[in-house]
Scaffold this motif. Structure first.
Motif, PDB file in Angstrom:
ATOM      1  N   LYS A  67       2.088   4.847  -0.760  1.00  0.00           N
ATOM      2  CA  LYS A  67       1.355   6.081  -1.049  1.00  0.00           C
ATOM      3  C   LYS A  67       1.705   6.574  -2.456  1.00  0.00           C
ATOM      4  O   LYS A  67       2.880   6.747  -2.792  1.00  0.00           O
ATOM      5  N   THR A  68       0.653   6.833  -3.231  1.00  0.00           N
ATOM      6  CA  THR A  68       0.825   7.140  -4.652  1.00  0.00           C
ATOM      7  C   THR A  68       0.044   8.390  -5.037  1.00  0.00           C
ATOM      8  O   THR A  68      -1.066   8.612  -4.547  1.00  0.00           O
ATOM      9  N   ASN A  86      -1.550   2.817  -2.829  1.00  0.00           N
ATOM     10  CA  ASN A  86      -2.680   3.535  -2.248  1.00  0.00           C
ATOM     11  C   ASN A  86      -2.720   4.931  -2.866  1.00  0.00           C
ATOM     12  O   ASN A  86      -1.889   5.778  -2.541  1.00  0.00           O
ATOM     13  N   ILE A 112      -3.497   8.493  -3.168  1.00  0.00           N
ATOM     14  CA  ILE A 112      -3.913   9.476  -2.159  1.00  0.00           C
ATOM     15  C   ILE A 112      -4.086  10.886  -2.723  1.00  0.00           C
ATOM     16  O   ILE A 112      -4.642  11.754  -2.049  1.00  0.00           O
ATOM     17  N   LYS A 163       0.827  -1.214   0.000  1.00  0.00           N
ATOM     18  CA  LYS A 163       0.000   0.000   0.000  1.00  0.00           C
ATOM     19  C   LYS A 163       0.863   1.266   0.000  1.00  0.00           C
ATOM     20  O   LYS A 163       0.709   2.161   0.826  1.00  0.00           O
ATOM     21  N   GLU A 219      -5.071  -0.594  -5.005  1.00  0.00           N
ATOM     22  CA  GLU A 219      -4.952  -1.209  -3.688  1.00  0.00           C
ATOM     23  C   GLU A 219      -4.663  -2.708  -3.772  1.00  0.00           C
ATOM     24  O   GLU A 219      -4.072  -3.274  -2.856  1.00  0.00           O
TER      25      GLU A 219
END
Length: 212
Positions: A86-87, A111, A113, A84, A106
């Protein structure tokens, strides 16, 4: 896998296919499978399959084959599907919207964001309940949220300025649709380039070969 073991790019590129295929077998209730059966179903040789998996420890048992669920989980672990990361996505045009809407980030280790675009008219619009933000807020957002991956859905001529801003902010990997050559300037950053037009032309070539 030993820390200093270098796995070839071709092996790495086959891993998602193994993962996807094993997931389909698992969903069908298949408990175990031999490398020979995998070979028939996937179009790889049994020897190739064993060599690929041995890069990461093997996982098979002689006379038994592979436990489908265990191998599925192990390859998922290797691919990092549970990380996961952060993207953020840059460029909320037609391509960016389609990727943000339909890609199951996911389920693949990411993930999403934040979504950014330079078009002020798009600011505030929601994609997957994520508001599109103006690109001017990129620096502060990254400082506050520490994303590590960026999806670039912008023209090549606009990419350099964005990349030069993102790498010092902690972006370690790019899913790059921009056609800009990131790796030549930032060799220590992970880059996966996606050239849709190249894929389409490859298809054109293969059809031409069938016509001969």
């Amino acid at each position: 896998m030993a820390k200093n073991t270098v796995v070839s790019t071709s092996v790495i590129k086959r891993l998602p296919r193994y993962y996807r295929f094993l997931g389909e077998l698992k969903n069908k209730g298949i408990v175990r499978i031999s490398s020979g059966e995998l070979s028939k179903r996937m179009g790889f040789t049994a020897s190739q399959i064993r060599q690929d998996l041995n890069c990461f420890g093997g996982f098979g048992q002689q006379g038994y084959g592979y436990n489908v669920e265990q191998l599925y989980k192990e390859i998922g672990k290797i691919l990092g599907v549970n990380n996961k990361r952060k993207t953020i996505l840059i460029g909320a045009g037609h391509l960016g919207k389609a990727i943000a809407t339909h890609m199951a980030f996911e389920q693949r280790g990411f993930n999403l964001i934040g979504i950014f675009d330079k078009n002020e008219a798009l600011s505030g619009q929601l994609i997957r309940n994520i508001p599109i933000r103006h690109i001017d807020g990129l620096y502060n957002f990254c400082k506050d949220n520490s994303p590590v991956v960026a999806v670039l859905c912008i023209p090549s001529e606009n990419a350099k300025e964005i990349i030069d801003e993102l790498v010092p902010l902690g972006i370690k990997g790019f899913w790059n649709f921009s056609h800009y050559d990131i790796a030549s300037e930032y060799p220590d950053v992970a880059v996966e380039n996606v050239h849709l037009s190249d894929s389409l032309m490859t298809l054109s070539y293969r059809i031409s070969e069938l016509d001969k």
